[in-house]
Design a protein around this motif. Structure first.
Motif, mmCIF file in Angstrom:
data_model
loop_
_atom_site.group_PDB
_atom_site.id
_atom_site.type_symbol
_atom_site.label_atom_id
_atom_site.label_comp_id
_atom_site.label_asym_id
_atom_site.label_seq_id
_atom_site.Cartn_x
_atom_site.Cartn_y
_atom_site.Cartn_z
ATOM 1 N N MET A 41 -2.029 -7.645 13.019
ATOM 2 C CA MET A 41 -1.764 -6.331 12.450
ATOM 3 C C MET A 41 -3.044 -5.729 11.909
ATOM 4 S SD MET A 41 0.793 -5.297 9.290
ATOM 5 C CE MET A 41 2.276 -5.408 10.284
ATOM 6 N N SER A 42 -3.232 -4.423 12.104
ATOM 7 C CA SER A 42 -4.426 -3.753 11.615
ATOM 8 C C SER A 42 -4.408 -3.700 10.090
ATOM 9 C CB SER A 42 -4.504 -2.322 12.172
ATOM 10 O OG SER A 42 -4.592 -2.336 13.571
ATOM 11 N N LYS A 43 -5.572 -3.936 9.500
ATOM 12 C CA LYS A 43 -5.707 -3.856 8.050
ATOM 13 C C LYS A 43 -5.489 -2.415 7.584
ATOM 14 C CE LYS A 43 -9.209 -4.113 4.439
ATOM 15 N NZ LYS A 43 -10.644 -4.351 4.151
ATOM 16 N N ILE A 44 -4.738 -2.269 6.493
ATOM 17 C CA ILE A 44 -4.497 -0.950 5.914
ATOM 18 C C ILE A 44 -5.562 -0.667 4.869
ATOM 19 C CG2 ILE A 44 -2.855 0.482 4.633
ATOM 20 C CD1 ILE A 44 -0.622 -1.297 5.707
ATOM 21 N N HIS A 45 -6.205 0.480 4.962
ATOM 22 C CA HIS A 45 -7.193 0.852 3.962
ATOM 23 C C HIS A 45 -6.491 1.204 2.650
ATOM 24 C CE1 HIS A 45 -10.812 0.658 6.411
ATOM 25 N NE2 HIS A 45 -10.116 1.186 7.404
ATOM 26 N N PRO A 46 -7.187 1.049 1.498
ATOM 27 C CA PRO A 46 -6.494 1.067 0.200
ATOM 28 C C PRO A 46 -5.964 2.415 -0.276
ATOM 29 C CG PRO A 46 -8.865 0.819 -0.106
ATOM 30 C CD PRO A 46 -8.598 0.657 1.365
ATOM 31 N N TRP A 47 -6.505 3.533 0.240
ATOM 32 C CA TRP A 47 -6.106 4.832 -0.300
ATOM 33 C C TRP A 47 -5.406 5.684 0.755
ATOM 34 C CZ3 TRP A 47 -6.240 4.981 -5.353
ATOM 35 C CH2 TRP A 47 -7.181 4.207 -6.033
ATOM 36 N N ALA A 48 -4.338 6.367 0.320
ATOM 37 C CA ALA A 48 -3.554 7.229 1.206
ATOM 38 C C ALA A 48 -3.331 8.577 0.529
ATOM 39 C CB ALA A 48 -2.213 6.579 1.531
ATOM 40 N N TYR A 49 -2.960 9.547 1.332
ATOM 41 C CA TYR A 49 -2.607 10.881 0.824
ATOM 42 C C TYR A 49 -1.102 11.029 0.902
ATOM 43 C CZ TYR A 49 -2.242 16.018 0.706
ATOM 44 O OH TYR A 49 -1.904 17.313 0.400
ATOM 45 N N VAL A 50 -0.480 11.430 -0.210
ATOM 46 C CA VAL A 50 0.965 11.682 -0.227
ATOM 47 C C VAL A 50 1.219 12.959 -1.017
ATOM 48 C CG1 VAL A 50 3.244 10.824 -0.852
ATOM 49 C CG2 VAL A 50 1.478 9.206 -0.132
ATOM 50 N N ASN A 51 1.612 13.988 -0.309
ATOM 51 C CA ASN A 51 2.046 15.243 -0.950
ATOM 52 C C ASN A 51 1.077 15.752 -2.025
ATOM 53 O OD1 ASN A 51 4.336 15.306 0.656
ATOM 54 N ND2 ASN A 51 5.565 14.165 -0.826
ATOM 55 N N GLY A 52 -0.179 15.859 -1.642
ATOM 56 C CA GLY A 52 -1.164 16.453 -2.536
ATOM 57 C C GLY A 52 -1.909 15.481 -3.418
ATOM 58 N N ARG A 53 -1.562 14.195 -3.353
ATOM 59 C CA ARG A 53 -2.224 13.206 -4.212
ATOM 60 C C ARG A 53 -2.827 12.086 -3.377
ATOM 61 N NH1 ARG A 53 0.742 10.018 -7.745
ATOM 62 N NH2 ARG A 53 2.484 10.002 -6.264
ATOM 63 N N ILE A 54 -3.948 11.542 -3.836
ATOM 64 C CA ILE A 54 -4.491 10.308 -3.289
ATOM 65 C C ILE A 54 -3.903 9.168 -4.105
ATOM 66 C CG2 ILE A 54 -6.574 8.897 -3.026
ATOM 67 C CD1 ILE A 54 -6.386 11.030 -0.936
ATOM 68 N N VAL A 55 -3.241 8.256 -3.418
ATOM 69 C CA VAL A 55 -2.545 7.163 -4.095
ATOM 70 C C VAL A 55 -2.913 5.841 -3.428
ATOM 71 C CG1 VAL A 55 -0.609 8.654 -4.699
ATOM 72 C CG2 VAL A 55 -0.501 7.291 -2.599
ATOM 73 N N LYS A 56 -2.629 4.743 -4.122
ATOM 74 C CA LYS A 56 -2.785 3.426 -3.521
ATOM 75 C C LYS A 56 -1.823 3.293 -2.337
ATOM 76 C CE LYS A 56 -5.701 0.741 -5.884
ATOM 77 N NZ LYS A 56 -6.756 -0.080 -5.226
ATOM 78 N N SER A 57 -2.310 2.696 -1.245
ATOM 79 C CA SER A 57 -1.487 2.597 -0.034
ATOM 80 C C SER A 57 -0.211 1.807 -0.253
ATOM 81 C CB SER A 57 -2.305 1.952 1.095
ATOM 82 O OG SER A 57 -3.389 2.760 1.453
ATOM 83 N N ASP A 58 -0.234 0.876 -1.204
ATOM 84 C CA ASP A 58 0.961 0.066 -1.444
ATOM 85 C C ASP A 58 1.868 0.659 -2.513
ATOM 86 O OD1 ASP A 58 -0.658 -0.377 -3.615
ATOM 87 O OD2 ASP A 58 -0.712 -2.560 -3.433
ATOM 88 N N GLU A 59 1.577 1.865 -2.969
ATOM 89 C CA GLU A 59 2.409 2.515 -3.972
ATOM 90 C C GLU A 59 3.612 3.176 -3.313
ATOM 91 O OE1 GLU A 59 2.106 6.478 -6.813
ATOM 92 O OE2 GLU A 59 0.333 5.203 -6.596
ATOM 93 N N GLN A 60 4.819 2.963 -3.875
ATOM 94 C CA GLN A 60 6.012 3.604 -3.351
ATOM 95 C C GLN A 60 5.986 5.065 -3.789
ATOM 96 O OE1 GLN A 60 9.158 4.876 -4.873
ATOM 97 N NE2 GLN A 60 9.589 5.491 -2.757
ATOM 98 N N ALA A 61 5.806 5.963 -2.821
ATOM 99 C CA ALA A 61 5.598 7.365 -3.178
ATOM 100 C C ALA A 61 6.512 8.325 -2.426
ATOM 101 C CB ALA A 61 4.134 7.745 -2.924
ATOM 102 N N ILE A 62 7.431 7.794 -1.612
ATOM 103 C CA ILE A 62 8.322 8.636 -0.815
ATOM 104 C C ILE A 62 9.740 8.527 -1.354
ATOM 105 C CG2 ILE A 62 9.251 9.065 1.489
ATOM 106 C CD1 ILE A 62 6.328 9.716 1.194
ATOM 107 N N SER A 63 10.430 9.648 -1.459
ATOM 108 C CA SER A 63 11.803 9.662 -1.951
ATOM 109 C C SER A 63 12.727 8.867 -1.037
ATOM 110 C CB SER A 63 12.305 11.110 -2.033
ATOM 111 O OG SER A 63 13.703 11.145 -2.246
ATOM 112 N N LEU A 64 13.668 8.188 -1.647
ATOM 113 C CA LEU A 64 14.690 7.472 -0.876
ATOM 114 C C LEU A 64 15.587 8.432 -0.114
ATOM 115 C CD1 LEU A 64 15.780 4.758 -3.477
ATOM 116 C CD2 LEU A 64 14.181 4.515 -1.576
ATOM 117 N N TYR A 65 15.531 9.704 -0.448
ATOM 118 C CA TYR A 65 16.376 10.711 0.199
ATOM 119 C C TYR A 65 15.596 11.577 1.187
ATOM 120 C CZ TYR A 65 19.264 9.162 -3.628
ATOM 121 O OH TYR A 65 19.963 8.376 -4.510
ATOM 122 N N ASP A 66 14.399 11.124 1.541
ATOM 123 C CA ASP A 66 13.593 11.863 2.511
ATOM 124 C C ASP A 66 14.256 11.795 3.887
ATOM 125 O OD1 ASP A 66 10.534 12.938 2.787
ATOM 126 O OD2 ASP A 66 11.227 11.980 4.629
#
Length: 281
Positions: free
Chosen positions: A1-26
């Protein structure tokens, strides 16, 4: 599996890639409603970005969903490149309609689209030649407008790839409902007959790739004829050379189809085409 880089963009914010940032109702999570693009980063720049963004735009029209503006998409992509200090990488842009407004299937969402950009380490860019099978279980529906959309519902390709791996192969060629060739599980298929390149036409149930579009454009400049047409299993058997194209690995040579050896693998002409594509990057 490809390594995931530590930072991601979610809805206007830079967050940790392993942070739960998506609504369960998406709606993307609940129903697979949404689009994605996989983009190669080379020397800190996105390759073929206008083609990727155009495909997102076209897909949004088919799904009838709102996507962020091109400026916002480019800003989000660049923020992930900057946050991870990327030079060589694979980016994934994911867009959904956002949160579900009520229980059950309906056509509305309650807010803004969800936009996520994640970054991964590149896989092997020159993989060994592939052994492939023709999927016997899963087909692309050339009659459906969804066949041309790079949507979050990727089950046919996932299951066809699983079928191939279970059979001891590396990948699968997918047929359409008429039994003609559509594409691979993660890329488009090209056949070579001398200095003629053949690829299934867009009405055959395929997702039109960015490298496919580039190769169609530059083939005449290399002194090659390019045919977009219906491709049959007999054409596969007659071809001198076969390869897949995709945005990350450019060209993936095929050495065997359904147990039958392909006459030529990584020919000088194959290497030349790849070199020309790389020079355009």
């Amino acid at each position: 599996m490809s390594k995931i880089h530590p930072w991601a963009y979610v809805n206007g914010r830079i967050v940790k890639s392993d942070e739960q940032a998506i609504s369960l109702y998406d709606r993307g999570f609940l129903y697979g409603e949404g689009l994605f693009e996989t983009i190669r980063v080379k020397r800190g720049k996105c390759l073929r970005l206008p083609l990727h963004l155009n495909r997102l735009n076209q897909g949004s029209k088919v799904l009838n969903i709102t996507i962020p503006s091109l400026d916002k998409l480019e800003t989000a992509i660049q923020s992930v490149i900057d946050a991870n200090n990327l030079c060589e990488a694979r980016l994934r842009v994911t867009i959904t309609p956002g949160e579900h407004s009520t229980a059950g299937i309906n056509t509305s969402s309650s807010g803004s689209p969800t936009l996520v950009v994640t970054a991964y380490q590149l896989p092997d860019l020159e993989p060994s030649p592939l052994r492939v099978i023709t999927s016997s279980l899963f087909r692309r529906d050339e009659r459906s407008p969804l066949s041309s959309v790079k949507s979050l519902n990727y089950l046919p390709s996932i299951l066809a790839l699983r079928e191939a791996r279970s059979a001891g192969a590396d990948d699968a060629i997918m047929l359409n409902t008429k039994g003609n060739i559509a594409e691979g599980t993660t890329g488009n298929l090209f056949l070579r007959f001398g200095r003629i390149l053949v690829t299934p036409s867009r009405d055959q149930g395929l997702v039109p790739g960015t490298v496919r579009a580039t190769l169609i454009e530059i083939a005449p400049q290399m002194g090659m004829d390019l045919e977009e047409r219906q491709v049959t299993k007999d054409d596969i058997l007659r071809a001198e050379e076969l390869f897949f194209t995709n945005a990350i690995q450019l060209m993936r040579p095929i050495k065997e189809v359904d147990g039958i050896n392909v006459p030529m693998v990584k020919s000088p002409l194959f290497d030349h085409i790849r070199q020309v594509l790389e020079e355009l990057e």
